[in-house]
Design a protein around this motif. Structure first.
Motif, mmCIF file in Angstrom:
data_model
loop_
_atom_site.group_PDB
_atom_site.id
_atom_site.type_symbol
_atom_site.label_atom_id
_atom_site.label_comp_id
_atom_site.label_asym_id
_atom_site.label_seq_id
_atom_site.Cartn_x
_atom_site.Cartn_y
_atom_site.Cartn_z
ATOM 1 N N GLY A 136 0.771 -1.234 0.000
ATOM 2 C CA GLY A 136 0.000 0.000 0.000
ATOM 3 C C GLY A 136 0.801 1.282 0.000
ATOM 4 O O GLY A 136 0.248 2.354 0.210
ATOM 5 N N ASN A 137 2.104 1.188 -0.257
ATOM 6 C CA ASN A 137 2.960 2.378 -0.260
ATOM 7 C C ASN A 137 3.485 2.751 -1.641
ATOM 8 O O ASN A 137 4.315 3.645 -1.766
ATOM 9 N N GLY A 138 3.044 2.040 -2.675
ATOM 10 C CA GLY A 138 3.484 2.349 -4.036
ATOM 11 C C GLY A 138 4.836 1.778 -4.412
ATOM 12 O O GLY A 138 5.345 2.074 -5.500
ATOM 13 N N TYR A 139 5.425 0.945 -3.548
ATOM 14 C CA TYR A 139 6.758 0.404 -3.855
ATOM 15 C C TYR A 139 6.743 -0.542 -5.055
ATOM 16 O O TYR A 139 7.676 -0.519 -5.871
ATOM 17 N N ALA A 140 5.703 -1.383 -5.169
ATOM 18 C CA ALA A 140 5.649 -2.320 -6.303
ATOM 19 C C ALA A 140 5.553 -1.548 -7.621
ATOM 20 O O ALA A 140 6.281 -1.837 -8.570
ATOM 21 N N THR A 141 4.685 -0.535 -7.662
ATOM 22 C CA THR A 141 4.546 0.270 -8.874
ATOM 23 C C THR A 141 5.865 0.978 -9.193
ATOM 24 O O THR A 141 6.331 0.960 -10.337
ATOM 25 N N GLU A 142 6.474 1.581 -8.179
ATOM 26 C CA GLU A 142 7.727 2.323 -8.384
ATOM 27 C C GLU A 142 8.839 1.406 -8.903
ATOM 28 O O GLU A 142 9.544 1.746 -9.865
ATOM 29 N N GLY A 143 8.993 0.247 -8.277
ATOM 30 C CA GLY A 143 10.039 -0.680 -8.709
ATOM 31 C C GLY A 143 9.775 -1.236 -10.095
ATOM 32 O O GLY A 143 10.674 -1.324 -10.936
ATOM 33 N N MET A 144 8.526 -1.593 -10.362
ATOM 34 C CA MET A 144 8.198 -2.178 -11.660
ATOM 35 C C MET A 144 8.259 -1.143 -12.786
ATOM 36 O O MET A 144 8.600 -1.483 -13.914
#
Length: 177
Positions: free
Chosen positions: A106-114
């Protein structure tokens, strides 16, 4: 042949895994059935399985059809998850996969990394299309794919738990602009 490089985002370092990551991976997500629920793999009930997984992953660092990164927070140096792009022979296209430990959800890390992994795939590997698949019951993954610019293609069966469970899934496609 292209070795998996170290990549960087505003909040993350994306780097290849090492065998020293076993404890962090096991305790961060591999032992958590909630994280594994919509993944093809099953959760690890013993660190030996995590060591086997890391042995496989570190053996793939220098191949040109499999790029997996450890997601490490810059501010805490904590290993929080992983992202992957690999050649999926069923589609004859590269496919993405990602998962994070629950603490990082829920912190946007997956989107940012991907986003960075897709940039690498497009700019460096010159990949033109990427497949993404998720279980219908996992709307968080769907949100990530939409933010990454993937377009819904069709509903498909989605296997989890090493093929022991099948959910309704959605297949998405990313195309280079």
């Amino acid at each position: 042949m292209m070795k998996t490089p170290i990549l960087e985002t505003e909040r993350l370092i994306l780097r290849p895994f090492t065998m020293d990551d076993a404890q962090a991976v096991f305790h961060g997500w591999e032992s958590d059935p909630d994280v594994a629920k919509y993944m093809f793999w099953t959760s690890h009930n013993d660190i030996g399985k995590t060591v086997e997984w890391l042995t496989f992953e570190t053996g793939k660092v220098e191949v040109d059809d499999w790029y997996r990164w450890a997601f490490v927070r810059k501010d805490t140096d904590e290993l929080i998850g992983t992202g992957l792009i690999y050649m999926e022979e069923e589609y004859n296209k590269f496919e993405i996969s990602y998962n994070l430990g629950k603490k990082a959800w829920g912190n946007g890390y997956a989107t940012e990394g991907m986003q960075e992994i897709i940039r690498f795939a497009a700019d460096v590997l010159e990949i033109k299309e990427i497949v993404g698949i998720h279980a219908v019951e996992n709307p968080a993954s769907e949100n990530i794919m939409i933010k990454l610019g993937f377009q819904f293609m069709k509903n498909i069966p989605y296997e989890c738990g090493g093929g022991t469970k099948t959910y309704e899934g959605k297949e998405y496609l990313w195309k280079r602009q």
